[in-house]
Scaffold this active site. Structure first.
Site, PDB file in Angstrom:
ATOM      1  N   GLU A 189       4.111  -5.147   8.539  1.00 43.63           N
ATOM      2  CA  GLU A 189       3.020  -4.933   8.123  1.00 43.63           C
ATOM      3  C   GLU A 189       2.134  -6.221   7.562  1.00 43.63           C
ATOM      4  O   GLU A 189       1.026  -6.328   7.314  1.00 43.63           O
ATOM      5  CB  GLU A 189       2.767  -3.980   6.934  1.00 43.63           C
ATOM      6  CG  GLU A 189       3.122  -2.443   7.596  1.00 43.63           C
ATOM      7  CD  GLU A 189       3.366  -1.594   6.369  1.00 43.63           C
ATOM      8  OE1 GLU A 189       2.773  -0.085   6.875  1.00 43.63           O
ATOM      9  OE2 GLU A 189       3.130  -1.606   5.172  1.00 43.63           O
TER      10      GLU A 189
ATOM     11  N   HIS B 154      10.318  -3.925   3.762  1.00 47.47           N
ATOM     12  CA  HIS B 154      10.635  -2.295   3.626  1.00 47.47           C
ATOM     13  C   HIS B 154      10.996  -1.899   5.199  1.00 47.47           C
ATOM     14  O   HIS B 154      10.477  -2.547   6.070  1.00 47.47           O
ATOM     15  CB  HIS B 154       9.924  -1.506   2.888  1.00 47.47           C
ATOM     16  CG  HIS B 154       8.300  -1.382   3.354  1.00 47.47           C
ATOM     17  ND1 HIS B 154       7.436  -2.368   3.730  1.00 47.47           N
ATOM     18  CD2 HIS B 154       7.538  -0.226   3.806  1.00 47.47           C
ATOM     19  CE1 HIS B 154       6.415  -1.769   4.306  1.00 47.47           C
ATOM     20  NE2 HIS B 154       6.436  -0.552   4.461  1.00 47.47           N
TER      21      HIS B 154
ATOM     22  N   HIS C  72       0.814  -1.074  -0.007  1.00 49.23           N
ATOM     23  CA  HIS C  72       0.247  -0.106   0.023  1.00 49.23           C
ATOM     24  C   HIS C  72       0.894   1.255   0.038  1.00 49.23           C
ATOM     25  O   HIS C  72       0.686   2.196   0.947  1.00 49.23           O
ATOM     26  CB  HIS C  72      -0.843   0.029   1.302  1.00 49.23           C
ATOM     27  CG  HIS C  72      -0.520   0.121   2.374  1.00 49.23           C
ATOM     28  ND1 HIS C  72      -0.945  -0.487   3.752  1.00 49.23           N
ATOM     29  CD2 HIS C  72       0.936   0.492   2.999  1.00 49.23           C
ATOM     30  CE1 HIS C  72      -0.030  -0.499   4.559  1.00 49.23           C
ATOM     31  NE2 HIS C  72       0.947   0.023   4.429  1.00 49.23           N
TER      32      HIS C  72
ATOM     33  N   HIS D 239      -1.358   4.940   9.745  1.00 52.00           N
ATOM     34  CA  HIS D 239       0.081   5.337   9.918  1.00 52.00           C
ATOM     35  C   HIS D 239       0.085   6.635  10.747  1.00 52.00           C
ATOM     36  O   HIS D 239       0.417   7.689  10.299  1.00 52.00           O
ATOM     37  CB  HIS D 239       0.787   5.605   8.349  1.00 52.00           C
ATOM     38  CG  HIS D 239       0.876   4.464   7.606  1.00 52.00           C
ATOM     39  ND1 HIS D 239      -0.553   3.913   7.016  1.00 52.00           N
ATOM     40  CD2 HIS D 239       1.722   3.654   7.264  1.00 52.00           C
ATOM     41  CE1 HIS D 239      -0.021   2.927   6.414  1.00 52.00           C
ATOM     42  NE2 HIS D 239       1.193   2.587   6.671  1.00 52.00           N
TER      43      HIS D 239
HETATM   44  C1  DHB Z   1       6.311   3.586   2.145  1.00 54.38           C
HETATM   45  C2  DHB Z   1       5.647   2.245   2.553  1.00 54.38           C
HETATM   46  C3  DHB Z   1       4.743   2.321   3.272  1.00 54.38           C
HETATM   47  O1  DHB Z   1       3.971   0.893   3.384  1.00 54.38           O
HETATM   48  C4  DHB Z   1       4.116   3.072   4.069  1.00 54.38           C
HETATM   49  O2  DHB Z   1       3.323   2.933   4.810  1.00 54.38           O
HETATM   50  C5  DHB Z   1       4.828   4.551   3.969  1.00 54.38           C
HETATM   51  C6  DHB Z   1       5.971   4.515   3.152  1.00 54.38           C
HETATM   52  C7  DHB Z   1       7.501   3.846   1.519  1.00 54.38           C
HETATM   53  O3  DHB Z   1       8.009   3.134   0.488  1.00 54.38           O
HETATM   54  O4  DHB Z   1       8.101   4.924   1.189  1.00 54.38           O
HETATM   55 FE    FE Z   2       2.522   1.377   5.656  1.00 54.67          FE
END
Ligand code: DHB
Ligand code: FE
Length: 289
Positions: A244, A197, A12, A59
């Protein structure tokens, strides 16, 4: 009786929302990402649900760091796109399904999962980016999402976060709740977030293709094993925000095979790096009952 006919899993990333909103989907960087969702948009048209139960995380948008529910179910009639610092995304408001949401809350809470009831909440990229990816861009003025959506927010932001096992078992309870709703609704359950990530610290930018794809294999074919992944493995292998992924286990736990039914059909699987700081993963599973 309402039925869960399919589950959808997708990352997302907020920059995907920005690319859609700013008309950048044809740029070479973004093209491969959006191409991976083309079959999914067609599939959504061919398999239109009556309701989407959408698992995502807030978030620190609707819930500031002052108050953080572990599991929160959106019971409102509608939810506005949140302002995450650049103004709200230019997408339609989300229409809820208060009656089904209240029924699920009743059933799941009586099944010993503590949910927070939310009667007013804005929804951030965690919810609106998956809708845009699967349903296409809709005008905020005269457009609409294809069906009502029940937002279900999970805390994966402030420790301690729920385990994959608990999320998986919650999925089972949600399935039971939906199947005891006395109206013949076709329900999709979506799990969003991930894949690997890490947005901060010494390992910022971490991507782990091999681990991501092995986890996807497990999610599809051996969900009990995916659910047994310890929390620390997500953090070590998939980065701090890789956690996540536990939200995908809520959707997977709600599928028929977990309750002793037939295996689902894999309709689509897609994986791509990079998209912003994130590995993008996407799966569609259809129930065969
Ligand atoms: C990014 C990815 C995420 O899932 C998020 O919630 C905020 C930022 C990113 O890749 O920058
Ligand atoms: Fe996220």
């Amino acid at each position: 009786m309402a039925r869960i006919t399919a589950s959808v899993y997708t990352s997302h990333v907020p920059a995907i929302g920005a690319a859609l909103d700013l008309g950048k989907t044809g740029e070479p960087y973004w093209q491969p990402v959006f191409k991976g969702y083309e079959p999914s948009r067609q599939w959504m048209k061919d398999n239109r649900p009556d309701v989407i139960f959408l698992v995502y995380n807030d978030h620190a948008t609707a819930f500031s760091l002052e108050m953080i529910p572990t599991f929160a179910i959106g019971c409102a009639a509608e939810f506005q796109p949140a302002d995450e610092g650049w103004g709200p995304r230019p997408v339609p408001k989300v229409i809820g399904h208060p009656d089904l949401a209240a029924h699920i809350a009743q059933s799941v809470i009586q099944d010993d999962f503590d949910l927070t009831i939310v009667n007013k909440m804005d929804v951030d990229h965690g919810l609106t980016v998956p809708l845009s990816l699967l349903c296409g861009q809709q005008s905020p003025v005269d457009g609409a999402w294809p069906c009502p959506v029940i937002p279900f927010a999970v805390n994966v932001v402030q420790y301690p976060v729920p385990s994959g096992r608990r999320c998986f078992n919650l999925g089972r309870a949600i399935r039971k709740a939906i199947e005891s709703y006395d109206e013949p609704l076709n329900v999709h359950i979506w799990g969003t977030g991930g894949m690997s990530h890490q947005l901060q610290g010494a390992r910022a930018g971490l991507i782990n293709r091999e681990w991501d794809n092995a986890w996807l294999d497990q999610l599809i074919h051996d969900p009990e094993a995916a659910a047994a992944t310890p929390h620390i493995d997500y953090v070590r292998e998939a980065g701090s925000e890789g956690i996540e992924l536990v939200m995908w286990l809520i959707a997977r736990g709600a599928m028929a095979d977990v309750a002793g039914g037939p295996k689902p059909t894999l309709r689509h699987r897609f994986y791509h790096v990079p998209a912003s700081n994130t590995a993008v993963g996407h799966v569609i599973l259809e129930n065969n009952v």
